[in-house]
Design a protein around this motif. Structure first.
Motif, short mmCIF file in Angstrom:
data_model
loop_
_atom_site.label_atom_id
_atom_site.label_comp_id
_atom_site.label_asym_id
_atom_site.label_seq_id
_atom_site.Cartn_x
_atom_site.Cartn_y
_atom_site.Cartn_z
N TYR A 195 -12.57 28.43 -127.46
CA TYR A 195 -11.49 29.38 -127.74
C TYR A 195 -10.14 28.74 -127.42
N LEU A 439 -8.74 46.11 -124.06
CA LEU A 439 -9.30 44.77 -124.26
C LEU A 439 -8.47 43.72 -123.53
N ARG A 442 -9.28 43.69 -119.96
CA ARG A 442 -10.54 43.00 -119.66
C ARG A 442 -10.35 41.48 -119.66
N ALA A 446 -10.91 38.74 -116.65
CA ALA A 446 -11.74 37.53 -116.77
C ALA A 446 -11.05 36.32 -116.13
N LEU B 176 -14.58 45.16 -132.76
CA LEU B 176 -15.28 44.59 -131.60
C LEU B 176 -16.79 44.81 -131.73
N THR B 180 -15.65 49.19 -132.06
CA THR B 180 -14.26 49.62 -131.82
C THR B 180 -13.29 48.78 -132.66
N THR B 207 -17.60 35.00 -132.82
CA THR B 207 -18.28 35.34 -131.57
C THR B 207 -17.54 36.40 -130.76
N LEU B 208 -16.29 36.73 -131.16
CA LEU B 208 -15.51 37.70 -130.37
C LEU B 208 -15.32 39.03 -131.09
N ARG B 442 -16.54 34.01 -119.68
CA ARG B 442 -16.05 35.29 -119.17
C ARG B 442 -15.21 36.02 -120.24
N ILE B 443 -14.45 35.23 -121.01
CA ILE B 443 -13.66 35.84 -122.10
C ILE B 443 -14.60 36.41 -123.16
N LYS B 444 -15.62 35.64 -123.50
CA LYS B 444 -16.64 36.15 -124.44
C LYS B 444 -17.19 37.49 -123.96
N ALA B 446 -15.79 39.66 -122.07
CA ALA B 446 -14.78 40.72 -122.14
C ALA B 446 -14.75 41.36 -123.53
N PHE B 447 -15.11 40.58 -124.55
CA PHE B 447 -15.16 41.10 -125.92
C PHE B 447 -16.54 41.66 -126.26
#
Lengths: 459, 459
Positions: A195, A439, A442, A446, B176, B180, B207-208, B442-444, B446-447
């Protein structure tokens, strides 16, 4: 018998133990680090200021603050306009202005690696020795830092053609809230592994991580530059002329539009005679090998619409033409306390936005002066307030709120380049919507689960 | 008595109930949606394909899949080269190719709003009617979608001057994992409200979130274009010549460098005679009002280094010069099964990278042909394998691994523009490092806390 220390004392003791004495300011010495240039004031003074000299100092500070859950406010030169670096009682300011070395400047790869405290104009100057430049040029470039510019994703005058700070940042060394170092991005101009955390950190206003080094892209200095100045009867006519230049597919490197009241303020401060020439001034710069041809085309297109047009390729004359823009803010600051707003709208909505700002000024009886990065649709309505009042008066807040509402209604945003900081947080959810807002929170968690990094800002 | 259904059946029943019959393919009809163009194959066939016609279909699909924890693989045209759209047993493919409307094309604001399934070249063509263009131009532009390009942050031939897909995306409508909807970014060219989720989603390989619409920036078509073709004895000499052009601060809109084996393959396929003219071919395009002057400067700089140089401003002749690049991949595909790699290195390391690739090819006895987006330092080493072998042979994996290791050692990246997909995941942590890798996960979360979106890809 051991003394039972409070959190503040425990943190100070740890910082005194693990950092050089010169890296720590407390008490009244911390006072100059409590505010930025937004004109807003937090409650009380910070607990301490850490003047980091290297990434280890940053890691040490964060490690201790994280363990004790003490808020940390990262700070460059403190030139922000939205309260993003304001530091109130109980916070530790992490001052990065002493990390000001250019670590690498590679003319072959056209990149530089810099510490966050490097002054933006100094990086640009260093690049200039190799015929290159650092394109992002916020109006504060002479006093703001590259790190601070990255934290706000600063814009500037050349954005229309060269993009914003994000477009110049290739990679970052950063330290997470708990002291963990990460290196995002790369030294290449392209790359899609993982990312895009470099872009995510850019504009995150110190709430996700603390930048300790940045790899930035440099660009060739243009071969030539040509400047055009055109006066119009009204701001709306100037905005419409700009739209016509865009429709003619001109891409000026700079397009600044000043309204009549700004011209009047410059006249008053500088003894010039701009206001008598028109109710708005459009300043264009074209650059590159075809600068003169582009300026000529602009003049041809503007001639029928403008009260007057002049052009030059000569640097001293160009400086004279541009001085009105350069002197605008200092001239307004003589009139009172300024509150600098920063909306952006779709380019075609520029004239409408200014009409609405005029109505809003009347409705709340607030003096508003406007200039704009016209090719970007980025407007700076400047509210000039009574210098005597310490707090921002309600009428100014209401006018600002109406300006933001108008920007959103026109398909725009409540901040084009200055950031949300503390001043615009109350309108943030209006722009993001509840789902995106949740979002974003969140994502914040993270990076910084205990919310120690610049709490109460940006989000 | 109620029948106890398994997860797959429960999901299919819900999708059949809530989507039009024409939006669902199962069984053998799902087979064409199981793979992309990477040449890699997942295990088994997907459970179902949802051909979304609108954002509601996307939301419905995700809502049900999320509730049942069934993996969803978003898919544009399936032209990816890294396995990012491969869909194995137990997955639902979310096919977005039918969402292919241009919703808005505003020449005044120079933006377009498109559904994700719009073919990239079609958007460019539509913009062309207004004298504008969509700058990102991956080699697949005629067959790939804007949504797929955003998912991989696709590059292309014009990146050197106009940037990658990320630089053209202003805002996204996305859904999402749990269904959402969120709207990121804006219709303005500048804006810094909140974290830059538009940039974060760009290149996140599905992936997000799933993109249901994109607001993209258009740019003026250049007034003129000039093309230069220069032959060199060796690829290294071509790379060094390119470095000299960069040092002379030329910014070509395209700079493609083909090695001798590629020229030989084109000759063999097309009956041309390129290889006899040199061991490498550099193709440059300059554009804008000063295109001819820039091309002239390039010729002057190249003359002493090149075996031969020619230039033209004439479109048909330019097409003839560029045809070698255009025909490179089809010509290689005649020789065997191709595995297209995609490293990027700092621009100054281009010649070194190609020398290392040659050594690696010899070490593993694998045929490797290389062309490069030379101004970006982005190389495509093409491994040509025995067409008979179904799986990628070990020697090819080892050669690819050595190429990635070399790229990282030279300060580069293992993917410049194609994405990580499934094929490059085993090297991902080498580039990101463990701390950043953990942060990205961790970002993944969060989504997409239950990891239903394109699991096993990108990260």
């Amino acid at each position: 018998m051991t003394l039972q220390l409070g959190t503040d004392e425990t943190l100070l003791k740890a910082l005194r133990r693990d950092l050089p004495a010169a890296a720590l300011s407390t008490g009244p010495l911390a006072a100059p680090y409590a505010t930025d240039r937004s004109g807003s004031h937090p409650y009380g003074l910070p607990l301490a200021v850490v003047h980091a000299a290297n990434a280890d100092h940053v890691r040490t500070t964060l490690r201790h603050a994280h363990a004790l859950r003490v808020p940390v406010v990262p700070r460059g030169a403190g030139t922000g306009l939205s309260g993003g670096a304001n530091a109130g009682v109980g916070t530790v300011v992490l001052d990065l202005s002493r990390m000001n070395r250019i670590l690498d400047l590679d003319p072959h790869d056209q990149i530089a690696v810099v510490e966050p405290g490097v002054i933006t104009a100094e990086l640009d100057r260093a690049a200039g020795e190799f015929g290159l430049r650092y394109a992002p040029d916020p109006a504060s470039a002479a006093i703001s830092t590259v790190g601070g510019n990255i934290a706000t994703n600063a814009g500037g005058l050349r954005c229309a053609k060269y993009g914003v700070t994000r477009d110049a940042v290739l990679g970052l060394d950063a330290v997470l809230a708990d002291g963990t170092p990460v290196r995002t991005g790369r030294r290449t101009v392209k790359g899609v592994t993982g990312y895009d955390l470099t872009a995510l950190l850019t504009g995150s206003e110190g709430t996700l991580a603390v930048i300790t080094a940045a790899t930035v892209r440099l660009r060739p200095l243009p071969e030539a530059t040509a400047t055009v100045a055109a006066y119009f009867d009204t701001f709306a006519e100037g905005a419409e002329a700009m739209a016509e230049l865009t429709a003619a597919r001109l891409e000026p490197s700079m397009a600044e539009l000043l309204d009549g009241p700004v011209l009047g303020a410059v006249d008053e401060a500088q003894g010039t005679d701009l206001r008598s020439r028109g109710g708005a001034l459009l300043l264009l710069q074209c650059d590159g090998r075809s600068a003169a041809a582009e300026a000529e085309l602009a003049v041809r297109l503007l001639r029928d619409r403008a009260a007057s047009v002049e052009t030059t390729s000569e640097p001293v004359e160009a400086e004279r033409l541009l001085s009105a823009r350069r002197l605008a803010l200092p001239s307004l600051e003589r009139l009172g306390r300024v509150l600098i707003e920063d909306i952006a709208v779709p380019r075609s909505q520029l004239a409408t936005a200014v009409r609405e700002i005029t109505v809003i000024a009347g409705r709340h009886d607030v003096r508003i002066f406007t200039f704009a990065h016209a090719a970007d649709g980025n407007l700076h309505p400047i509210l000039v307030l009574d210098p005597a009042s310490q707090d921002i008066p309600d009428a100014a807040w209401q006018a600002a709120g109406d300006i933001f509402t108008a920007a959103l209604r026109l398909g725009g945003t409540l901040t084009g380049e200055h950031g949300v900081g503390t001043l615009k947080r109350r309108w943030l959810a209006d722009e993001l919507g509840p789902e995106q807002h949740a979002l974003q929170q969140r994502i914040k968690a993270a990076f910084d689960p205990h919310h120690i990094l610049n709490p109460g800002k940006a989000l």
